[in-house]
Enzyme design. Structure first.
Site, PDB file in Angstrom:
ATOM      1  CG  HIS A  35      41.065  29.909  37.587  1.00  0.00           C
ATOM      2  ND1 HIS A  35      41.752  30.051  36.402  1.00  0.00           N
ATOM      3  CD2 HIS A  35      41.821  30.527  38.528  1.00  0.00           C
ATOM      4  CE1 HIS A  35      42.889  30.701  36.636  1.00  0.00           C
ATOM      5  NE2 HIS A  35      42.952  31.014  37.916  1.00  0.00           N
ATOM      6  CB  THR A  36      33.878  29.816  38.288  1.00  0.00           C
ATOM      7  OG1 THR A  36      33.967  31.205  38.620  1.00  0.00           O
ATOM      8  CG2 THR A  36      34.205  28.975  39.497  1.00  0.00           C
ATOM      9  CG  ASP A  37      35.902  33.807  34.037  1.00  0.00           C
ATOM     10  OD1 ASP A  37      36.696  32.840  34.068  1.00  0.00           O
ATOM     11  OD2 ASP A  37      36.276  34.984  33.791  1.00  0.00           O
ATOM     12  CB  SER A 125      41.004  43.241  35.803  1.00  0.00           C
ATOM     13  OG  SER A 125      40.756  41.932  36.079  1.00  0.00           O
ATOM     14  CB  SER A 126      45.779  46.967  34.933  1.00  0.00           C
ATOM     15  OG  SER A 126      46.677  45.935  34.614  1.00  0.00           O
ATOM     16  CD  GLU A 159      43.457  40.077  27.983  1.00  0.00           C
ATOM     17  OE1 GLU A 159      43.213  41.290  28.073  1.00  0.00           O
ATOM     18  OE2 GLU A 159      44.522  39.566  28.359  1.00  0.00           O
ATOM     19  CG  ASP A 171      39.258  39.834  34.615  1.00  0.00           C
ATOM     20  OD1 ASP A 171      38.675  39.343  35.590  1.00  0.00           O
ATOM     21  OD2 ASP A 171      40.381  39.477  34.222  1.00  0.00           O
TER      22      ASP A 171
HETATM   23  C1  GLA Z   1      41.727  36.271  35.107  1.00  0.00           C
HETATM   24  C2  GLA Z   1      40.839  36.151  33.873  1.00  0.00           C
HETATM   25  C3  GLA Z   1      39.379  35.967  34.284  1.00  0.00           C
HETATM   26  C4  GLA Z   1      39.221  34.841  35.282  1.00  0.00           C
HETATM   27  C5  GLA Z   1      40.229  34.976  36.418  1.00  0.00           C
HETATM   28  C6  GLA Z   1      40.212  33.788  37.340  1.00  0.00           C
HETATM   29  O1  GLA Z   1      41.449  37.440  35.808  1.00  0.00           O
HETATM   30  O2  GLA Z   1      40.968  37.285  33.055  1.00  0.00           O
HETATM   31  O3  GLA Z   1      38.595  35.755  33.138  1.00  0.00           O
HETATM   32  O4  GLA Z   1      39.321  33.596  34.660  1.00  0.00           O
HETATM   33  O5  GLA Z   1      41.556  35.147  35.942  1.00  0.00           O
HETATM   34  O6  GLA Z   1      38.997  33.706  37.996  1.00  0.00           O
END
Ligand code: GLA
Length: 388
Positions: A35-37, A125-126, A159, A171
């Site tokens: 949750h940093t991106d 991340s499918s 997305e 992702d």
């Molecule tokens: C999901 C989101 C990413 C990222 C993560 C948490 O995978 O798609 O962009 O925020 O959660 O790090």
């Protein structure tokens, strides 16, 4: 040859004739930096062996015909009317057509077959993998000449806008830019990135799937973003230079946010601390200090669970089981949260015994056998066919 590539080609030939191209795009793990991106911070992802395979061929009309091998379903539509479908798997492909067309890249009609082995809803991340495979294949098919970073940004936009999840860039970036045996330190603000090997004779990365399916489209993910934005808006009143949580420190957050809802303060504190932690954790890994790295994984989990509130009892159970095992030196929930996998750093010789033990106690407690997959880091999006 990989059976999934074969399937992607075989089903295409069965339904549509000869494909022009088969593209593989992988799922991802993230070692630390959750949750940093979307807060302009750092993350440390890598692409894995589980992947999505898309075989595509051009049509002479404007139709889009899709077949999912995994869902055993067809989708039929056309490029002139791209709308959300009730067949959720098709939406990730349609989202890409939509974003391309809105940017002026007109797609002709095409057929596609999708096949994959990334567990769905497991935090691997499918969806990003389908998006990246699709944009890469359409880029080749229609000769748009987009570079990888542009495709990553467009896939993220797809997305955000079509699917409605306000995800960050991690992702799609990891799926597109992964390299075998390398983790990627990604600065989500500048988009600078550095590869370095994840090398250990002693420890292995292990995913444990809680089998609790999360859905990021569920509003909780987007709500976390809003909480972070509310925190930033408040901080900016006193520190105009703060453009995102990347620019704040734990001290500033504690000082300036006391007027706000406790929940927002906790969310911001977690993010600010996690952004700093990723950089220290990268140094640990580069020095080969896995013990110190593993400790940070546990601290991240505590933050995600208690401050950011994106864990669930099953994930906490799995992390506690890891913490109680002497040969597991780090563990945390991974990805968006609310279910999916934990990532564990386990002594190689204890791997089988830990898997047995945690599987047994999880089964006793929740009545489900968790999945357990040792991680192999493989390359990012690439053309893999056609070959018969
Ligand atoms: C999901 C989101 C990413 C990222 C993560 C948490 O995978 O798609 O962009 O925020 O959660 O790090």
């Amino acid at each position: 040859m990989n059976l999934l590539i074969q399937d992607a080609g075989r089903y295409y030939r069965e339904h549509f004739g000869e494909p022009n191209i088969i593209v593989r795009s992988p799922g991802r793990i993230n070692l630390i930096g959750e949750h940093t991106d979307y807060n302009d911070g750092f993350a440390l992802p890598a692409s894995i062996d589980n992947a999505v395979y898309v075989s595509i061929g051009a049509r002479t009309d404007d139709q889009i015909h899709l077949f999912s091998v995994d869902y055993k379903e067809f989708y039929k539509g056309n490029t002139a009317t791209i709308e959300i479908s009730l067949q959720s798997w098709a939406n990730y492909i349609l989202a890409i057509v939509d974003v391309l067309q809105k940017a002026g890249y007109n797609c002709g009609g095409f057929n596609a077959v999708v096949r994959g082995d990334i567990p769905i809803g497991a935090g691997l991340s499918s969806s990003a993998a389908v998006e990246c495979a699709t944009i890469f294949a359409l880029n080749e098919l229609f000769g748009f000449k987009l570079d990888r970073m542009t495709m990553v940004k467009m896939a993220q936009q797809a997305e955000n806008e079509f699917i409605g999840v306000r995800c960050g860039i991690m992702d799609q970036f990891a799926s597109m830019f992964g390299k075998p045996d390398q983790v990627i330190e990604l600065d989500c603000r500048s988009l600078d990135y550095t590869y370095f090997p994840f090398e250990s004779a002693e420890y292995e990365l292990l995913l444990i799937n809680s089998r609790v399916k999360h859905s990021l489209a569920d509003s909780e993910y987007n709500l976390r973003r809003l909480d972070c934005e509310a925190g930033v808006a408040h901080l900016q009143r006193f520190h105009p230079n703060i453009k995102s949580l990347r620019d704040a420190t734990p001290e500033i957050v504690k000082q300036e946010l006391h007027l706000l809802d406790k929940k927002i303060v906790q969310r911001c504190l977690y993010v600010v601390e996690e952004i700093a932690r990723v950089q220290e954790a990268c140094e640990d890994l580069k020095r080969g200090d896995f013990i110190s790295f593993g400790k940070k994984m546990f601290i991240t989990h505590k933050g995600l669970s208690e401050l950011y509130n994106v864990s669930c009892p099953e994930l906490d159970f799995l992390v506690n089981a890891a913490a109680a095992h002497k040969d597991v030196i780090g563990a945390r929930m991974m990805g968006g949260g609310f279910g999916g996998c934990t990532l564990n750093l386990v002594k190689k010789e204890a791997l089988a015994e830990f898997i047995d033990r945690v599987s047994e106690t999880y089964l006793e407690t929740y009545g489900v056998l968790p999945g357990a997959y040792p991680v192999t880091i493989e390359g990012g999006t690439a053309v893999v066919g056609p070959a018969k």
